[in-house]
Design a protein around this motif. Structure first.
Motif, PDB file in Angstrom:
ATOM      1  N   ASP A  31       0.818  -1.289   0.052  1.00  0.00           N
ATOM      2  CA  ASP A  31      -0.086   0.104  -0.023  1.00  0.00           C
ATOM      3  C   ASP A  31       0.949   1.268  -0.052  1.00  0.00           C
ATOM      4  OD1 ASP A  31      -2.361  -1.438  -0.038  1.00  0.00           O
ATOM      5  OD2 ASP A  31      -2.624  -1.271   2.050  1.00  0.00           O
ATOM      6  N   ARG A  32       1.934   1.180   0.738  1.00  0.00           N
ATOM      7  CA  ARG A  32       2.849   2.400   0.734  1.00  0.00           C
ATOM      8  C   ARG A  32       3.513   2.636  -0.621  1.00  0.00           C
ATOM      9  NH1 ARG A  32       4.343   0.011   5.696  1.00  0.00           N
ATOM     10  NH2 ARG A  32       6.277  -0.785   4.973  1.00  0.00           N
ATOM     11  N   VAL A  33       3.946   1.523  -1.138  1.00  0.00           N
ATOM     12  CA  VAL A  33       4.624   1.616  -2.377  1.00  0.00           C
ATOM     13  C   VAL A  33       3.302   2.190  -3.558  1.00  0.00           C
ATOM     14  CG1 VAL A  33       5.607   0.475  -4.466  1.00  0.00           C
ATOM     15  CG2 VAL A  33       6.208   0.087  -1.966  1.00  0.00           C
ATOM     16  N   MET A  34       2.219   1.696  -3.619  1.00  0.00           N
ATOM     17  CA  MET A  34       1.277   2.255  -4.520  1.00  0.00           C
ATOM     18  C   MET A  34       0.816   3.627  -4.228  1.00  0.00           C
ATOM     19  SD  MET A  34       0.800  -0.226  -6.647  1.00  0.00           S
ATOM     20  CE  MET A  34      -0.499   0.678  -7.278  1.00  0.00           C
ATOM     21  N   ALA A  35       0.959   3.929  -2.820  1.00  0.00           N
ATOM     22  CA  ALA A  35       0.531   5.610  -2.671  1.00  0.00           C
ATOM     23  C   ALA A  35       1.564   6.406  -3.171  1.00  0.00           C
ATOM     24  CB  ALA A  35       0.369   5.694  -1.138  1.00  0.00           C
ATOM     25  N   ARG A  36       2.750   5.969  -3.271  1.00  0.00           N
ATOM     26  CA  ARG A  36       3.742   6.778  -4.206  1.00  0.00           C
ATOM     27  C   ARG A  36       3.807   7.152  -5.462  1.00  0.00           C
ATOM     28  NH1 ARG A  36       7.409   4.039  -0.461  1.00  0.00           N
ATOM     29  NH2 ARG A  36       8.401   2.913  -2.105  1.00  0.00           N
ATOM     30  N   GLY A  37       2.531   6.084  -6.115  1.00  0.00           N
ATOM     31  CA  GLY A  37       2.514   6.142  -7.397  1.00  0.00           C
ATOM     32  C   GLY A  37       3.601   5.404  -8.288  1.00  0.00           C
TER      33      GLY A  37
END
Length: 363
Positions: free
Chosen positions: A171-177
């Protein structure tokens, strides 16, 4: 100086005499660099030399402390019993100075272990008889460590085999784009994870007992006697830690019951082999029946379902982060690995009724 030349210089720290050393790469591990060292004169002895990946294991000294605790416990227990067969474990080979490891001038951490001769490993299970040997090896490991206090071991990989943590990192990786165009395969992988979010928390919410686990009991970490074909050892003990046996058994079944292998050319052909699953569980339960609890057995199907999903998510996240953890031969390989694991998870879900029946059987 290339890696092999460095390995040659480091290997001499673990031998008492000067002489010719023959060094060659050993195995195809995705984390550490491993070599087989042969001291050609005068003893012709062999040992395994490894450079520990400090990005994965930031405190490698704790690995060796765990290994000492494990080996002392297991060997004391084996000395008290008279089993006709048992697992072999590698000896720790010390440096000339009597140390369990050597740190080179670049700060890399090296250790040496005894080589277990006349054994071989496999990347795919050949038949049900071999699968039973795998089940014996993992079950025997859990039996030998069932009375070892998990609190006596360091957690060398905090968060390893704690599935909700992998989901949180994703989720953190995806939140960065993304930072690059999304392919159809990547969209499929993301949607696959989203549809199964609740699965990641099932084991951690079940309040299952913590035990000593191997951490990485995939098929090629089982050594088989080259003559008899029987399981001789369970190696790669860097990930031994406190945890849930479900992660071990689920990972073992994930590895063995996918007859196509983790690098399958066509993910659509990947399937979960029930006959191999049955054979592994039969032998595993024969070794663990005295201590495995009913609540632990109840959640075994959940583990079988979770582990390919967990590994697939780890491959997917590493792909999104630029392949920092798992070695790749070409761009996109970790995404391909993720798709193989997700297909395996699908076939597990389709066989839920049959797998639950197998996990309920008594040896």
């Amino acid at each position: 100086m290339n890696l092999k030349e460095t390995a040659n210089r480091v290997a001499r720290r673990f031998v008492a005499e000067e002489g010719h050393l023959c060094i060659r790469p050993l195995g195809e591990g995705l984390i550490n660099d491993t070599f087989l060292v042969t001291v050609e004169q005068p003893s012709e002895e062999r040992f395994v030399l490894q450079r520990i990946n400090r990005r994965v294991f930031p405190e490698p000294g704790l690995i060796m402390e765990n290994l000492r605790v494990l080996l002392d416990h297991v060997r004391a227990l084996q000395a008290e019993t008279e089993n006709s067969r048992d697992l072999k474990f590698p000896e720790i080979r010390v440096t000339r100075e009597g140390l369990d490891f050597w740190t080179d001038p670049e700060g890399d951490f090296w250790r040496a272990l005894g080589f277990i001769a006349d054994t071989c490993s496999h990347d795919n299970v050949q038949d049900a008889a071999q699968a039973e040997e795998v089940g014996y090896a993992l079950g025997r490991f859990h039996a030998l460590t069932s009375d070892l206090d998990p609190g006596s071991l360091h957690d060398t990989l905090p968060g390893f085999h704690v599935a909700p943590g992998y989901l949180a990192r994703f989720d953190r990786v995806m939140a960065r784009g993304l930072g690059f165009p999304e392919t159809a395969e990547l969209r499929f992988a993301r949607d696959f994870v989203e549809a199964r979010r609740p699965v990641f928390a099932v084991l951690e919410q079940a309040e299952l007992p913590r035990r000593v686990i191997h951490g990485d009991p995939k098929l090629n970490n089982v050594l088989f006697d080259a003559g008899s074909g029987r399981a001789a050892s369970l190696i790669d003990l860097d990930t031994v830690k406190p945890g849930l046996v479900h992660y071990d058994l689920g990972d073992c079944l994930r590895s063995c019951c996918n007859r196509s292998g983790e690098a399958a050319d066509d993910a659509s052909k990947v399937t979960f082999d029930l006959d191999i699953c049955r054979a592994i569980l039969r032998a595993y339960f024969a070794e663990t029946g005295d201590f495995l609890t009913e609540i632990e057995r109840h959640y075994l199907y959940d583990a079988v379902r979770l582990l390919p999903l967990e590994l697939g998510l780890r491959f997917l996240t590493d792909h999104l982060e630029g392949d920092r953890y798992f070695k790749v031969a070409q761009p996109g390989q970790n995404l391909e690995r993720a798709l193989v694991q997700f297909r395996l998870a699908e076939t597990v879900e389709a066989r839920e009724k049959f797998i639950r029946k197998l996990t309920d059987e008594r040896s």
